[in-house]
Design a protein around this motif. Structure first.
Motif, PDB file in Angstrom:
ATOM      1  N   ALA A 181       0.826  -1.212   0.000  1.00  0.00           N
ATOM      2  CA  ALA A 181       0.000   0.000   0.000  1.00  0.00           C
ATOM      3  C   ALA A 181       0.860   1.262   0.000  1.00  0.00           C
ATOM      4  CB  ALA A 181      -0.935  -0.009   1.209  1.00  0.00           C
ATOM      5  N   ALA A 182       1.931   1.285   0.777  1.00  0.00           N
ATOM      6  CA  ALA A 182       2.791   2.462   0.828  1.00  0.00           C
ATOM      7  C   ALA A 182       3.503   2.692  -0.504  1.00  0.00           C
ATOM      8  CB  ALA A 182       3.811   2.315   1.958  1.00  0.00           C
ATOM      9  N   ILE A 183       3.956   1.631  -1.125  1.00  0.00           N
ATOM     10  CA  ILE A 183       4.640   1.783  -2.412  1.00  0.00           C
ATOM     11  C   ILE A 183       3.650   2.215  -3.497  1.00  0.00           C
ATOM     12  CG2 ILE A 183       5.837   0.503  -4.229  1.00  0.00           C
ATOM     13  CD1 ILE A 183       7.262  -1.027  -1.938  1.00  0.00           C
ATOM     14  N   ILE A 184       2.444   1.677  -3.483  1.00  0.00           N
ATOM     15  CA  ILE A 184       1.429   2.104  -4.455  1.00  0.00           C
ATOM     16  C   ILE A 184       1.061   3.569  -4.222  1.00  0.00           C
ATOM     17  CG2 ILE A 184      -0.983   1.784  -5.136  1.00  0.00           C
ATOM     18  CD1 ILE A 184      -0.522  -1.229  -4.817  1.00  0.00           C
ATOM     19  N   ALA A 185       0.941   3.976  -2.957  1.00  0.00           N
ATOM     20  CA  ALA A 185       0.667   5.390  -2.659  1.00  0.00           C
ATOM     21  C   ALA A 185       1.792   6.278  -3.183  1.00  0.00           C
ATOM     22  CB  ALA A 185       0.491   5.585  -1.157  1.00  0.00           C
ATOM     23  N   GLY A 186       3.027   5.824  -3.027  1.00  0.00           N
ATOM     24  CA  GLY A 186       4.156   6.583  -3.559  1.00  0.00           C
ATOM     25  C   GLY A 186       4.108   6.695  -5.075  1.00  0.00           C
ATOM     26  N   LEU A 187       3.700   5.626  -5.749  1.00  0.00           N
ATOM     27  CA  LEU A 187       3.597   5.667  -7.205  1.00  0.00           C
ATOM     28  C   LEU A 187       2.454   6.574  -7.675  1.00  0.00           C
ATOM     29  CD1 LEU A 187       4.373   1.957  -8.097  1.00  0.00           C
ATOM     30  CD2 LEU A 187       5.875   3.945  -8.295  1.00  0.00           C
ATOM     31  N   PHE A 188       1.334   6.556  -6.961  1.00  0.00           N
ATOM     32  CA  PHE A 188       0.246   7.494  -7.268  1.00  0.00           C
ATOM     33  C   PHE A 188       0.723   8.932  -7.090  1.00  0.00           C
ATOM     34  CE2 PHE A 188      -3.353   4.321  -6.159  1.00  0.00           C
ATOM     35  CZ  PHE A 188      -3.474   3.948  -7.487  1.00  0.00           C
ATOM     36  N   ASN A 189       1.437   9.169  -6.006  1.00  0.00           N
ATOM     37  CA  ASN A 189       1.969  10.496  -5.723  1.00  0.00           C
ATOM     38  C   ASN A 189       2.942  10.938  -6.812  1.00  0.00           C
ATOM     39  OD1 ASN A 189       2.525  12.864  -4.345  1.00  0.00           O
ATOM     40  ND2 ASN A 189       4.048  11.910  -3.045  1.00  0.00           N
ATOM     41  N   LEU A 190       3.832  10.043  -7.196  1.00  0.00           N
ATOM     42  CA  LEU A 190       4.796  10.350  -8.254  1.00  0.00           C
ATOM     43  C   LEU A 190       4.087  10.685  -9.557  1.00  0.00           C
ATOM     44  CD1 LEU A 190       7.720  10.455  -9.313  1.00  0.00           C
ATOM     45  CD2 LEU A 190       7.515   8.020  -9.794  1.00  0.00           C
ATOM     46  N   THR A 191       3.067   9.934  -9.888  1.00  0.00           N
ATOM     47  CA  THR A 191       2.318  10.191 -11.114  1.00  0.00           C
ATOM     48  C   THR A 191       1.654  11.566 -11.078  1.00  0.00           C
ATOM     49  OG1 THR A 191       1.892   7.825 -11.334  1.00  0.00           O
ATOM     50  CG2 THR A 191       0.504   9.298 -12.629  1.00  0.00           C
ATOM     51  N   ALA A 192       1.015  11.892  -9.956  1.00  0.00           N
ATOM     52  CA  ALA A 192       0.352  13.191  -9.820  1.00  0.00           C
ATOM     53  C   ALA A 192       1.339  14.334  -9.983  1.00  0.00           C
ATOM     54  CB  ALA A 192      -0.341  13.282  -8.463  1.00  0.00           C
ATOM     55  N   LEU A 193       2.459  14.241  -9.299  1.00  0.00           N
ATOM     56  CA  LEU A 193       3.414  15.346  -9.333  1.00  0.00           C
ATOM     57  C   LEU A 193       4.173  15.407 -10.650  1.00  0.00           C
ATOM     58  CD1 LEU A 193       4.465  15.035  -5.654  1.00  0.00           C
ATOM     59  CD2 LEU A 193       3.227  16.915  -6.693  1.00  0.00           C
ATOM     60  N   ALA A 194       4.392  14.277 -11.285  1.00  0.00           N
ATOM     61  CA  ALA A 194       5.041  14.289 -12.597  1.00  0.00           C
ATOM     62  C   ALA A 194       4.135  14.937 -13.641  1.00  0.00           C
ATOM     63  CB  ALA A 194       5.412  12.869 -13.013  1.00  0.00           C
ATOM     64  N   VAL A 195       2.843  14.645 -13.583  1.00  0.00           N
ATOM     65  CA  VAL A 195       1.896  15.264 -14.509  1.00  0.00           C
ATOM     66  C   VAL A 195       1.862  16.771 -14.292  1.00  0.00           C
ATOM     67  CG1 VAL A 195      -0.584  15.492 -15.017  1.00  0.00           C
ATOM     68  CG2 VAL A 195       0.462  13.230 -14.881  1.00  0.00           C
ATOM     69  N   PHE A 196       1.757  17.192 -13.040  1.00  0.00           N
ATOM     70  CA  PHE A 196       1.696  18.623 -12.742  1.00  0.00           C
ATOM     71  C   PHE A 196       2.982  19.329 -13.158  1.00  0.00           C
ATOM     72  CE2 PHE A 196       1.972  22.447 -10.201  1.00  0.00           C
ATOM     73  CZ  PHE A 196       0.704  22.968 -10.332  1.00  0.00           C
ATOM     74  N   THR A 197       4.117  18.726 -12.853  1.00  0.00           N
ATOM     75  CA  THR A 197       5.396  19.336 -13.203  1.00  0.00           C
ATOM     76  C   THR A 197       5.562  19.436 -14.715  1.00  0.00           C
ATOM     77  OG1 THR A 197       6.368  18.405 -11.195  1.00  0.00           O
ATOM     78  CG2 THR A 197       7.893  19.175 -12.873  1.00  0.00           C
ATOM     79  N   ALA A 198       5.228  18.388 -15.433  1.00  0.00           N
ATOM     80  CA  ALA A 198       5.391  18.382 -16.886  1.00  0.00           C
ATOM     81  C   ALA A 198       4.511  19.432 -17.560  1.00  0.00           C
ATOM     82  CB  ALA A 198       5.078  17.000 -17.438  1.00  0.00           C
ATOM     83  N   GLU A 199       3.313  19.606 -17.045  1.00  0.00           N
ATOM     84  CA  GLU A 199       2.401  20.568 -17.668  1.00  0.00           C
ATOM     85  C   GLU A 199       2.676  22.005 -17.227  1.00  0.00           C
ATOM     86  OE1 GLU A 199       0.086  20.217 -20.052  1.00  0.00           O
ATOM     87  OE2 GLU A 199       0.727  18.142 -20.250  1.00  0.00           O
ATOM     88  N   SER A 200       3.262  22.193 -16.063  1.00  0.00           N
ATOM     89  CA  SER A 200       3.498  23.539 -15.544  1.00  0.00           C
ATOM     90  C   SER A 200       4.894  24.064 -15.836  1.00  0.00           C
ATOM     91  CB  SER A 200       3.283  23.556 -14.024  1.00  0.00           C
ATOM     92  OG  SER A 200       1.981  23.164 -13.727  1.00  0.00           O
TER      93      SER A 200
END
Length: 170
Positions: free
Chosen positions: A103-122
């Motif tokens: 669960a912690a590793i999946i949460a980290g991957l969800f977090n990474l995906t969210a922040l990578a999307v935001f960073t790439a678009e911003s």
């Protein structure tokens, strides 16, 4: 490995708080020039002290929100399972530290995906050289939660592997 489980609970709890703070605050991006100051988050935009919900929500903001919410819920699940791992009841074939690790590793991957999307678009979205645009503390809170979630998953996995090696399940 009681120390690994305790450390995993602390890291997961702190990262959950960081994720929730990043999700609800509105200092992801700050833009300023000689006349005005603006800051925005995932839910609202504030310009010169007046805050409003934008009429148009971009797809990358919606994706960032969704993945951060999924990361927060998965991190909350990891915290609950880790706290339950200190209780003496048995869950059958399911091992609580292993479930918390996943669960912690999946949460980290969800977090990474969210922040990578935001960073790439911003990243370098500003085309006006007179306006200074920077990422701010809400954005960095989200990034700080990422390695903490991965470390929590690793420590929980170590606790699971040590309990298997020692011949007892906790």
């Amino acid at each position: 490995m009681l120390a690994c489980r305790i450390f995993s609970v602390l890291l997961t709890s702190i990262s959950l708080v960081l994720l929730l703070m990043a999700l609800i605050t509105d200092y992801w991006i700050v833009a300023s020039d000689a006349i005005s100051f603006m800051h925005s988050g995932l839910w609202k935009v504030c310009r010169d002290g007046n805050c409003f919900v934008p009429n148009i929500t971009y797809d990358y903001i919606i994706a960032t929100r969704a993945f951060l919410i999924m990361a927060s819920l998965t991190a909350l699940t990891a915290v609950i399972v880790l706290v339950a791992s200190f209780m003496p009841y048995n869950c059958g074939v399911l091992d609580k530290p292993l479930n918390a690790s996943v669960a912690a590793i999946i949460a980290g991957l969800f977090n990474l995906t969210a922040l990578a999307v935001f960073t790439a678009e911003s990243w370098q979205k500003n085309v006006n050289p007179k306006i200074q645009v920077t990422f701010q503390w809400s954005f960095y809170l989200g990034w700080a939660a990422f390695p903490m979630l991965l470390l929590a998953g690793i420590f929980s996995l170590v606790a699971h592997l040590c309990s298997l090696r020692s011949g007892y399940n906790v």
